[in-house]
Design a protein around this motif. Sequence first.
Motif, mmCIF file in Angstrom:
data_model
loop_
_atom_site.group_PDB
_atom_site.id
_atom_site.type_symbol
_atom_site.label_atom_id
_atom_site.label_comp_id
_atom_site.label_asym_id
_atom_site.label_seq_id
_atom_site.Cartn_x
_atom_site.Cartn_y
_atom_site.Cartn_z
ATOM 1 N N VAL A 71 62.951 33.672 27.972
ATOM 2 C CA VAL A 71 61.832 33.557 28.499
ATOM 3 C C VAL A 71 61.633 33.206 30.045
ATOM 4 O O VAL A 71 61.022 33.686 30.646
ATOM 5 N N LEU A 72 62.645 32.500 30.444
ATOM 6 C CA LEU A 72 62.700 32.373 31.931
ATOM 7 C C LEU A 72 62.848 33.421 32.716
ATOM 8 O O LEU A 72 62.183 33.745 33.782
ATOM 9 N N SER A 73 63.686 34.609 32.157
ATOM 10 C CA SER A 73 63.924 35.778 32.793
ATOM 11 C C SER A 73 62.499 36.846 32.668
ATOM 12 O O SER A 73 62.641 37.903 33.291
ATOM 13 N N GLY A 74 61.644 36.655 31.584
ATOM 14 C CA GLY A 74 60.408 37.419 31.399
ATOM 15 C C GLY A 74 60.706 38.218 30.198
ATOM 16 O O GLY A 74 59.919 39.107 29.918
ATOM 17 N N ASP A 79 54.869 31.738 23.932
ATOM 18 C CA ASP A 79 53.458 31.542 23.198
ATOM 19 C C ASP A 79 52.580 30.224 23.684
ATOM 20 O O ASP A 79 51.524 30.506 23.762
ATOM 21 N N GLU A 80 53.244 29.530 24.149
ATOM 22 C CA GLU A 80 52.573 28.332 25.100
ATOM 23 C C GLU A 80 53.395 27.804 26.156
ATOM 24 O O GLU A 80 54.742 27.935 26.179
ATOM 25 N N GLY A 81 52.685 27.160 26.993
ATOM 26 C CA GLY A 81 53.394 26.425 28.230
ATOM 27 C C GLY A 81 53.377 27.205 29.689
ATOM 28 O O GLY A 81 52.880 28.270 29.400
ATOM 29 N N THR A 82 53.847 26.574 30.507
ATOM 30 C CA THR A 82 54.001 27.167 31.680
ATOM 31 C C THR A 82 55.191 27.083 32.580
ATOM 32 O O THR A 82 56.054 26.066 32.004
ATOM 33 N N ILE A 83 55.643 28.142 33.155
ATOM 34 C CA ILE A 83 56.694 28.041 33.932
ATOM 35 C C ILE A 83 56.231 28.472 35.509
ATOM 36 O O ILE A 83 55.534 29.321 35.905
ATOM 37 N N ARG A 88 54.350 27.926 41.736
ATOM 38 C CA ARG A 88 53.553 29.048 41.572
ATOM 39 C C ARG A 88 53.732 29.483 39.960
ATOM 40 O O ARG A 88 54.918 29.291 39.472
ATOM 41 N N ASP A 89 52.693 29.634 39.233
ATOM 42 C CA ASP A 89 52.780 30.069 37.894
ATOM 43 C C ASP A 89 53.478 31.516 37.784
ATOM 44 O O ASP A 89 52.510 32.372 38.007
ATOM 45 N N ILE A 90 54.580 31.533 37.416
ATOM 46 C CA ILE A 90 55.164 32.933 37.454
ATOM 47 C C ILE A 90 54.661 33.756 36.137
ATOM 48 O O ILE A 90 54.726 35.026 36.277
ATOM 49 N N GLN A 91 54.239 33.137 35.178
ATOM 50 C CA GLN A 91 53.671 33.986 34.162
ATOM 51 C C GLN A 91 52.441 34.731 34.630
ATOM 52 O O GLN A 91 52.285 35.841 34.213
ATOM 53 N N SER A 97 51.823 41.458 38.334
ATOM 54 C CA SER A 97 52.559 42.594 38.803
ATOM 55 C C SER A 97 53.981 42.580 38.035
ATOM 56 O O SER A 97 54.630 41.467 37.820
ATOM 57 N N SER A 98 54.452 43.627 37.967
ATOM 58 C CA SER A 98 56.086 43.812 37.331
ATOM 59 C C SER A 98 56.935 43.521 38.228
ATOM 60 O O SER A 98 58.084 43.476 38.008
ATOM 61 N N ALA A 99 56.776 43.288 39.482
ATOM 62 C CA ALA A 99 57.598 42.954 40.676
ATOM 63 C C ALA A 99 57.858 41.349 40.562
ATOM 64 O O ALA A 99 59.039 41.275 41.177
ATOM 65 N N ALA A 100 57.231 40.544 39.826
ATOM 66 C CA ALA A 100 57.670 39.310 39.929
ATOM 67 C C ALA A 100 59.031 39.035 39.006
ATOM 68 O O ALA A 100 58.996 39.736 37.866
ATOM 69 N N CYS A 101 59.809 38.395 39.650
ATOM 70 C CA CYS A 101 61.162 38.296 38.682
ATOM 71 C C CYS A 101 61.828 36.797 38.976
ATOM 72 O O CYS A 101 61.301 36.230 39.811
ATOM 73 N N LEU A 102 62.635 36.572 38.109
ATOM 74 C CA LEU A 102 63.573 35.453 38.247
ATOM 75 C C LEU A 102 64.891 35.856 38.031
ATOM 76 O O LEU A 102 65.057 36.420 36.837
ATOM 77 N N VAL A 103 65.920 35.733 38.911
ATOM 78 C CA VAL A 103 66.999 36.289 38.755
ATOM 79 C C VAL A 103 68.135 35.054 38.143
ATOM 80 O O VAL A 103 68.050 33.877 38.584
#
Length: 109
Positions: A71-74, A79-83, A88-91, A97-103
């Motif tokens: 879920v963190l990596s995308g 189903d619910e919640g925020t990251i 900034r809300d990364i979801q 944009s598909s460029a958003a990422c978490l390494v």
Amino acid sequence: RSTEPVMTPSQTVSVGGSGTPPGAPLLVLQGLDKRFGATHALKAVDLSFEAGEIHAIVGENGAGKSTLIKVLSGAHQPDEGTIRVAGRDIQRLRKASSAACLVLAFNAS
């Protein structure tokens, strides 16, 4: 302290830099839920991580460790919640944009 950048589609936010107020968490998970059919893999997960911290995710088989990382990596959408990364809300960014990422780095040992 690491100064590796966290990337968003529109800008770079340096870890511990001006994009994150001093003392504010860099990564915040609030109310994350993930279900796979009848299996409730993540239930209302709340976590926060400050810049420079090192954490380990441990637990029994089936506890949701891999699901949380996915879920963190995308790889999976909650189903619910925020990251939030640096506030900034990364979801929302991932949807825009598909460029958003978490390494994520994994230790193979």
